[in-house]
Design a protein around this motif. Sequence first.
Motif, PDB file in Angstrom:
ATOM      1  N   VAL A 119       0.866  -1.184   0.000  1.00  0.00           N
ATOM      2  CA  VAL A 119       0.000   0.000   0.000  1.00  0.00           C
ATOM      3  C   VAL A 119       0.902   1.234   0.000  1.00  0.00           C
ATOM      4  N   THR A 120       0.623   2.207  -0.873  1.00  0.00           N
ATOM      5  CA  THR A 120       1.358   3.475  -0.875  1.00  0.00           C
ATOM      6  C   THR A 120       0.361   4.616  -0.719  1.00  0.00           C
ATOM      7  N   HIS A 121       0.804   5.677  -0.050  1.00  0.00           N
ATOM      8  CA  HIS A 121      -0.042   6.857   0.129  1.00  0.00           C
ATOM      9  C   HIS A 121       0.869   8.078   0.207  1.00  0.00           C
ATOM     10  N   ALA A 122       0.790   8.956  -0.805  1.00  0.00           N
ATOM     11  CA  ALA A 122       1.601  10.174  -0.840  1.00  0.00           C
ATOM     12  C   ALA A 122       0.705  11.316  -1.282  1.00  0.00           C
ATOM     13  N   GLY A 123       0.401  12.221  -0.355  1.00  0.00           N
ATOM     14  CA  GLY A 123      -0.453  13.352  -0.678  1.00  0.00           C
ATOM     15  C   GLY A 123      -1.851  12.894  -1.063  1.00  0.00           C
ATOM     16  N   TYR A 124      -2.284  13.317  -2.264  1.00  0.00           N
ATOM     17  CA  TYR A 124      -3.622  12.961  -2.733  1.00  0.00           C
ATOM     18  C   TYR A 124      -3.649  11.662  -3.549  1.00  0.00           C
ATOM     19  N   ASN A 125      -2.519  10.979  -3.625  1.00  0.00           N
ATOM     20  CA  ASN A 125      -2.443   9.771  -4.436  1.00  0.00           C
ATOM     21  C   ASN A 125      -2.168   8.553  -3.559  1.00  0.00           C
ATOM     22  N   ALA A 126      -2.753   7.433  -3.976  1.00  0.00           N
ATOM     23  CA  ALA A 126      -2.533   6.179  -3.248  1.00  0.00           C
ATOM     24  C   ALA A 126      -2.649   5.016  -4.228  1.00  0.00           C
ATOM     25  N   SER A 127      -2.089   3.899  -3.822  1.00  0.00           N
ATOM     26  CA  SER A 127      -2.232   2.668  -4.611  1.00  0.00           C
ATOM     27  C   SER A 127      -2.173   1.476  -3.673  1.00  0.00           C
ATOM     28  N   TYR A 128      -2.733   0.374  -4.150  1.00  0.00           N
ATOM     29  CA  TYR A 128      -2.641  -0.860  -3.351  1.00  0.00           C
ATOM     30  C   TYR A 128      -2.712  -2.069  -4.277  1.00  0.00           C
ATOM     31  N   VAL A 129      -2.261  -3.184  -3.735  1.00  0.00           N
ATOM     32  CA  VAL A 129      -2.281  -4.451  -4.460  1.00  0.00           C
ATOM     33  C   VAL A 129      -3.048  -5.473  -3.626  1.00  0.00           C
ATOM     34  N   LEU A 130      -3.946  -6.218  -4.284  1.00  0.00           N
ATOM     35  CA  LEU A 130      -4.686  -7.301  -3.635  1.00  0.00           C
ATOM     36  C   LEU A 130      -4.306  -8.615  -4.303  1.00  0.00           C
ATOM     37  N   THR A 131      -4.291  -9.675  -3.531  1.00  0.00           N
ATOM     38  CA  THR A 131      -4.109 -11.012  -4.102  1.00  0.00           C
ATOM     39  C   THR A 131      -5.276 -11.891  -3.655  1.00  0.00           C
TER      40      THR A 131
ATOM     41  N   THR B  81     -17.274 -19.335  -8.837  1.00  0.00           N
ATOM     42  CA  THR B  81     -18.434 -19.570  -7.967  1.00  0.00           C
ATOM     43  C   THR B  81     -19.317 -18.353  -7.768  1.00  0.00           C
ATOM     44  N   GLY B  82     -18.787 -17.148  -8.063  1.00  0.00           N
ATOM     45  CA  GLY B  82     -19.562 -15.938  -7.830  1.00  0.00           C
ATOM     46  C   GLY B  82     -19.541 -15.468  -6.386  1.00  0.00           C
ATOM     47  N   ALA B  83     -18.806 -16.170  -5.519  1.00  0.00           N
ATOM     48  CA  ALA B  83     -18.702 -15.756  -4.119  1.00  0.00           C
ATOM     49  C   ALA B  83     -18.021 -14.396  -4.031  1.00  0.00           C
ATOM     50  N   GLU B  84     -18.483 -13.556  -3.109  1.00  0.00           N
ATOM     51  CA  GLU B  84     -17.938 -12.212  -2.950  1.00  0.00           C
ATOM     52  C   GLU B  84     -17.252 -12.049  -1.595  1.00  0.00           C
ATOM     53  N   LYS B  85     -16.249 -11.195  -1.589  1.00  0.00           N
ATOM     54  CA  LYS B  85     -15.511 -10.926  -0.363  1.00  0.00           C
ATOM     55  C   LYS B  85     -15.116  -9.461  -0.336  1.00  0.00           C
ATOM     56  N   GLU B  86     -15.438  -8.756   0.763  1.00  0.00           N
ATOM     57  CA  GLU B  86     -15.046  -7.354   0.922  1.00  0.00           C
ATOM     58  C   GLU B  86     -13.792  -7.276   1.793  1.00  0.00           C
ATOM     59  N   VAL B  87     -12.909  -6.329   1.455  1.00  0.00           N
ATOM     60  CA  VAL B  87     -11.692  -6.135   2.240  1.00  0.00           C
ATOM     61  C   VAL B  87     -11.502  -4.638   2.461  1.00  0.00           C
ATOM     62  N   ALA B  88     -10.995  -4.271   3.639  1.00  0.00           N
ATOM     63  CA  ALA B  88     -10.693  -2.875   3.966  1.00  0.00           C
ATOM     64  C   ALA B  88      -9.207  -2.616   3.750  1.00  0.00           C
ATOM     65  N   ILE B  89      -8.893  -1.477   3.133  1.00  0.00           N
ATOM     66  CA  ILE B  89      -7.500  -1.098   2.880  1.00  0.00           C
ATOM     67  C   ILE B  89      -7.206   0.175   3.671  1.00  0.00           C
ATOM     68  N   GLN B  90      -6.248   0.095   4.592  1.00  0.00           N
ATOM     69  CA  GLN B  90      -5.878   1.236   5.421  1.00  0.00           C
ATOM     70  C   GLN B  90      -4.813   2.060   4.694  1.00  0.00           C
ATOM     71  N   LEU B  91      -5.146   3.349   4.465  1.00  0.00           N
ATOM     72  CA  LEU B  91      -4.190   4.258   3.838  1.00  0.00           C
ATOM     73  C   LEU B  91      -3.610   5.144   4.936  1.00  0.00           C
ATOM     74  N   PRO B  92      -2.320   4.922   5.302  1.00  0.00           N
ATOM     75  CA  PRO B  92      -1.734   5.662   6.436  1.00  0.00           C
ATOM     76  C   PRO B  92      -1.528   7.137   6.118  1.00  0.00           C
TER      77      PRO B  92
END
Length: 682
Positions: free
Chosen positions: A603-615, A671-682
């Motif tokens: 996860v990266t967070h710099a000013g008004y920009n951020a990015s993250y990777v999910l697996t 399967t169509g199963a869904e999963k929600e995840v929270a991403i913390q941007l420091p």
Amino acid sequence: MSTRSLTHAVASGMAVLALTACGGGGSETATTAASKESTNTSKADAANLVVRARASLLANAGALMQLRVNGIAVADTEVRETSYQNYSFSVPSIAGGDKVDVVFTNDANANGEDRNLYVESITVNGTTVAATAEGVTLDRGIGDKAFDGLDVIPGQRSVLWNGALRFTAPGSTVIASTLSPGCKAFYEARPGFALSTARTLVTAATLAKPAKGAVLAEPDYGTCFTRATNHAADGVATFARNDYARRQAFNADSTRHLIYALDGHWHLYDAHTHARLKVLPYLAADAEPQWHASNPDLLYYLPTNGVGMQIHELNTATGATRVVTNLSARLKTRWPGANAAWTRSEGSPSKDGRYWCLMVDDANWNSLGVITWDRDTDTIVGTKNTNGVRPDHVSMSPSGNYCVVSGDDASGTVAYSRDFSQSKKLLHKSEHSDLAIDANGDDVYVSVDYQANVGDIFLVNLRTGVRTFLLPSYLNGSTTALHLSGKGFNKPGWVLLSTYADTVNRQWFHRKLMAVELKANPQVHTLAFTRVTSNEYWSEPHASVNRDFTKVLFNSNWNTGSATDVDAYMVQIPAGALKSTGLPGTPGTPPPAEPLTVAVGSVTHAGYNASYVLTTNQAAACRASWSTGNSYGALYDDIAASANGLTHTKSLSLGSTGAQTVYAVCKATATGAEKEVAIQLP
């Protein structure tokens, strides 16, 4: 569905068969013409038919009971016993699927006495069928009227009128006989045949348009394949096609099927030889023909668009017709402006034909309400106001317990109890769908959901309300249009899926006919390519399956791209070809699907920009969200995927520079199963 033009038609007659064979009976004397000629009976035919019966007498005369097999009289006797006795007969061989009539011919009532026949059961070749079993009918009438199919009620023990109690002989050939002789021979020559379970993208093999009636192997999937109509040669206007996926195309014993033409005529075809038999009389355009559940000659129909609020019954063999019910006065009492009662051409009655769900319109096609009608008692058992909101269509569930109202208004698609006292929402709008029976015998609604889940094919159990994902119709940026047919009532646990109008990036399920198991992680058997190049409504395959799931009728323009040069084609499969994968924990059952997991990587967070990777632990698609609690289908901000859908990367433009939490929802491809995840941007 398109409104159809009016039609005219003709009728034909049926021959009456004569007494020809022999028999003998329990404590009574049975006589036939044949027994007078010869007393020799082969050992194989000895006592192959037993009728358990009794009678009430009048003037010391018992009930005269005649037996017929496939319309031919084979034995008769007088039943005098007042308690149930076995009456045994030696008659010519009876095969599974043959029609056996127990005919009562001397009903009378006088001087306080009433002569009646009572039949508990028949036993054919050692197998017993009760008079009250499903599919047994009582055709009431004197003489030929006992066989005209006009005054028919479900089978019962008490035969209180002159009439024919009609059974279907049991045996393994009952279902097998639904195959045409050509396809029966086709599979007998291929004893190792098995349906395909492959989910692979292949291009349909080149195949010239077949001659009508020619039996061939579907080149990609090996099923028995025939062309059922040739509209030009058959003299059918413009096209000769199956009407709709939600309509049962085949009659009760799968020997006949319906064909619809652009001029509004309905045609009757032989499902074995593919011969066009006749134009059906009285039916015009949106007459909504519905086959009788057990009598293969009878067909219910409505006036065009339901105007007049009557339901008729047609004997397709004789051309005779009668009014089963006239709802006009009763509906006008409830809604004075009532003018039409119908399903809007996409619904059907219950499996046994007893309960009907109908929508009621006024003369300007404004919606007034919905009703449930009971055919057996000719009563309206429930009504509901629609307050001017017109459903797309209505239909009865197979069990007759639910009236399903499909709409595009805020109420969506709702299953109501028969009397409308209870309701259960199934989907937020009306989609291509059908009602079917699952392996447990429950009514299920099977549909596609293009709005909330981008094309999930799913089912909802009408009793429990539980929704089960079946298959995706959206994959790798490509979606498809589809129809469903749940009319294989005698093969519960399966639905027929036909797909068309696919977009870019063709997938394995495009342009095909498939049998889909009604459970999570379903077995899917591809039956054939449709060879449809989609061009508006009439070119759609609209595949319909018979009750035993052995015959499928579908439409094709054979890749010409024509909107109207369309004929019907048929795929047939053996009765035992569809095998359920069973319940969890039983032999042969695949293991439960692995739960979807989503892990947050860098996860990266710099000013008004951020990015993250999910697996993800399995192929999935993910979408970004600014708040919690959303479903995948409710979101629109796609997250880029790589590594076959296992890695997901997102760049964000934020509204502030402070620490915050964002969310993502991933949906498993398989399967169509869904999963929600929270991403913390420091």
